[in-house]
Motif scaffolding. Structure first.
Motif, PDB file in Angstrom:
ATOM      1  N   ILE A 287       1.022  -0.961  -0.065  1.00  0.00           N
ATOM      2  CA  ILE A 287       0.095   0.197  -0.480  1.00  0.00           C
ATOM      3  C   ILE A 287       1.061   1.318  -0.164  1.00  0.00           C
ATOM      4  O   ILE A 287       1.447   1.512   1.498  1.00  0.00           O
ATOM      5  N   ASN A 288       0.523   2.460  -0.974  1.00  0.00           N
ATOM      6  CA  ASN A 288       1.600   3.125  -1.665  1.00  0.00           C
ATOM      7  C   ASN A 288       0.055   4.342  -0.890  1.00  0.00           C
ATOM      8  O   ASN A 288      -0.527   4.399  -1.854  1.00  0.00           O
ATOM      9  N   VAL A 289       0.201   5.147  -0.536  1.00  0.00           N
ATOM     10  CA  VAL A 289      -0.107   6.120   0.062  1.00  0.00           C
ATOM     11  C   VAL A 289       0.741   8.473   0.061  1.00  0.00           C
ATOM     12  O   VAL A 289       1.873   8.095   0.945  1.00  0.00           O
ATOM     13  N   SER A 290       0.253   8.764  -0.616  1.00  0.00           N
ATOM     14  CA  SER A 290       1.220   9.800  -0.790  1.00  0.00           C
ATOM     15  C   SER A 290       2.699   9.800  -0.538  1.00  0.00           C
ATOM     16  O   SER A 290       3.854  10.253  -0.467  1.00  0.00           O
ATOM     17  N   GLY A 291       2.647   8.592  -1.837  1.00  0.00           N
ATOM     18  CA  GLY A 291       4.200   8.185  -2.207  1.00  0.00           C
ATOM     19  C   GLY A 291       4.971   7.975  -1.083  1.00  0.00           C
ATOM     20  O   GLY A 291       6.156   7.074  -1.205  1.00  0.00           O
ATOM     21  N   ARG A 292       3.893   7.298  -0.010  1.00  0.00           N
ATOM     22  CA  ARG A 292       5.048   6.057   0.439  1.00  0.00           C
ATOM     23  C   ARG A 292       4.319   4.581   0.572  1.00  0.00           C
ATOM     24  O   ARG A 292       3.341   4.857   1.334  1.00  0.00           O
ATOM     25  N   SER A 293       5.585   3.784   0.770  1.00  0.00           N
ATOM     26  CA  SER A 293       4.284   2.867   1.250  1.00  0.00           C
ATOM     27  C   SER A 293       5.085   2.499   2.858  1.00  0.00           C
ATOM     28  O   SER A 293       5.273   2.896   4.028  1.00  0.00           O
ATOM     29  N   ILE A 294       3.515   2.476   3.021  1.00  0.00           N
ATOM     30  CA  ILE A 294       2.426   2.037   4.338  1.00  0.00           C
ATOM     31  C   ILE A 294       3.228   0.939   5.626  1.00  0.00           C
ATOM     32  O   ILE A 294       2.863   1.313   6.533  1.00  0.00           O
ATOM     33  N   GLY A 295       3.588  -0.015   4.455  1.00  0.00           N
ATOM     34  CA  GLY A 295       3.499  -0.912   5.159  1.00  0.00           C
ATOM     35  C   GLY A 295       4.245  -1.264   6.458  1.00  0.00           C
ATOM     36  O   GLY A 295       4.377  -1.748   7.654  1.00  0.00           O
ATOM     37  N   PRO A 296       5.759  -0.454   6.334  1.00  0.00           N
ATOM     38  CA  PRO A 296       6.893  -0.701   7.144  1.00  0.00           C
ATOM     39  C   PRO A 296       6.459   0.490   7.814  1.00  0.00           C
ATOM     40  O   PRO A 296       6.872   0.169   9.331  1.00  0.00           O
ATOM     41  N   LEU A 297       5.821   0.952   8.497  1.00  0.00           N
ATOM     42  CA  LEU A 297       6.129   2.408   8.959  1.00  0.00           C
ATOM     43  C   LEU A 297       5.159   2.199  10.848  1.00  0.00           C
ATOM     44  O   LEU A 297       4.127   1.053  10.422  1.00  0.00           O
ATOM     45  N   SER A 298       5.530   2.444  11.361  1.00  0.00           N
ATOM     46  CA  SER A 298       5.550   2.486  12.876  1.00  0.00           C
ATOM     47  C   SER A 298       4.216   3.270  12.982  1.00  0.00           C
ATOM     48  O   SER A 298       3.446   3.737  12.425  1.00  0.00           O
ATOM     49  N   GLU A 299       3.707   3.001  14.490  1.00  0.00           N
ATOM     50  CA  GLU A 299       2.641   3.541  14.279  1.00  0.00           C
ATOM     51  C   GLU A 299       2.703   4.807  14.490  1.00  0.00           C
ATOM     52  O   GLU A 299       1.571   6.047  13.647  1.00  0.00           O
ATOM     53  N   ASP A 300       3.465   5.629  14.979  1.00  0.00           N
ATOM     54  CA  ASP A 300       3.632   6.997  15.254  1.00  0.00           C
ATOM     55  C   ASP A 300       4.284   7.501  14.420  1.00  0.00           C
ATOM     56  O   ASP A 300       3.571   8.410  13.587  1.00  0.00           O
ATOM     57  N   GLU A 301       5.256   6.587  12.931  1.00  0.00           N
ATOM     58  CA  GLU A 301       5.177   7.305  11.922  1.00  0.00           C
ATOM     59  C   GLU A 301       3.346   7.406  11.176  1.00  0.00           C
ATOM     60  O   GLU A 301       3.612   7.754  10.063  1.00  0.00           O
ATOM     61  N   LEU A 302       2.637   6.119  11.254  1.00  0.00           N
ATOM     62  CA  LEU A 302       1.764   6.439  10.169  1.00  0.00           C
ATOM     63  C   LEU A 302       0.768   7.594  10.676  1.00  0.00           C
ATOM     64  O   LEU A 302      -0.278   8.617  10.159  1.00  0.00           O
ATOM     65  N   ALA A 303       1.028   7.704  12.547  1.00  0.00           N
ATOM     66  CA  ALA A 303       0.147   8.833  12.638  1.00  0.00           C
ATOM     67  C   ALA A 303       0.297  10.249  11.986  1.00  0.00           C
ATOM     68  O   ALA A 303      -0.128  11.066  12.108  1.00  0.00           O
ATOM     69  N   MET A 304       1.965  10.122  12.080  1.00  0.00           N
ATOM     70  CA  MET A 304       2.282  11.936  11.280  1.00  0.00           C
ATOM     71  C   MET A 304       2.010  12.011   9.871  1.00  0.00           C
ATOM     72  O   MET A 304       1.680  12.932   9.481  1.00  0.00           O
TER      73      MET A 304
END
Length: 243
Positions: free
Chosen positions: A66-83
């Protein structure tokens, strides 16, 4: 052609239960370009809300990309997802999720305050004016009608100028007339801000206002069709008047 603002590739979502794994999404692939409005429809249990939640990073996909706004969201931490959500997304739910002890103004200003915006209350007043609630800024949620509460929720979702607006059954708790006003408001705001709108709805008439209808069944996309709404120049949305 520019990269889609939302892109899913073979996304699966499974949840565990006592009877074994429950497959919610089954190999969903999808691309949504910037500025498009898309309605996700389907019967209860078809996976439409789960699809929206995985796009917004509120539900973790079991597999796929899943890519949103140019970023792959799978590897993101919960804090990074919130940001990421704070910087790029606004989310409107069927239940308004307003803080009951805060006024309309305080509810809208809250995300901006948390982000350290020194002009949070000034911007919040402007947003409430934009959604037709300039006279209700000091009212608490219990003092507002359902339609007014949803307008506050929409203003809050727009507080950080998101490029993507996610809406999950935004008229589900409203009567027909009020619901139509909210949808007209949402589409009008999307158009003026050139944002991408992804909306889950059970109402085919509302879905037809979008540029595109994505139909789901049993966790998979069964049809994906363009409508005539985009050719009408304004997404067939009328700007709402204050209720």
């Amino acid at each position: 052609m520019s990269e889609p603002i939302i892109k899913l590739d073979n996304v699966h979502l499974s949840l565990t239960s006592r009877a074994g794994p429950v497959h919610i999404l089954r190999g969903v692939s999808l691309a949504i370009p910037h500025g498009q409005s898309a309605a996700i429809v389907g019967p209860s249990g078809s996976g439409k809300t789960s699809l929206l939640m995985t796009m917004a990073g509120l539900e973790r996909a079991t597999s796929g990309q899943i890519n949103v706004s140019g970023r792959s969201i799978g590897p993101l931490s919960e804090d990074e997802l919130a940001m990421l959500r704070g910087a790029h997304m606004g989310i409107v739910f069927q239940s308004f999720h307003l803080v009951p002890t805060m006024t309309a103004l305080e509810n809208v200003a809250l995300p901006m305050e948390l982000a350290g915006d020194s002009k949070a209350f000034e911007t919040a007043r402007g947003l409430l004016d934009e959604v037709g609630l300039a006279a209700r800024v000091e009212h608490f949620p219990a003092e507002l009608s359902g339609g007014e509460q949803q307008r506050v929720a929409i203003a809050r979702a727009l507080s950080r100028s998101p490029e993507i607006i996610f809406a999950d059954e935004p008229t589900g708790n409203l009567d027909g007339r009020t619901g139509r006003q909210i949808i007209d408001l949402l589409f009008g705001l999307r158009e003026r801000r050139n944002a991408t709108l992804v909306m889950v709805t059970h109402d085919n008439k509302l879905a037809a206002m979008a540029d595109r209808i994505i139909r789901m069944a049993d966790g998979a996309i069964v049809s994906d069709e363009r409508t005539g709404a985009s050719d009408a120049g304004s997404g067939s949305a009328m700007h709402a008047v204050s209720s």
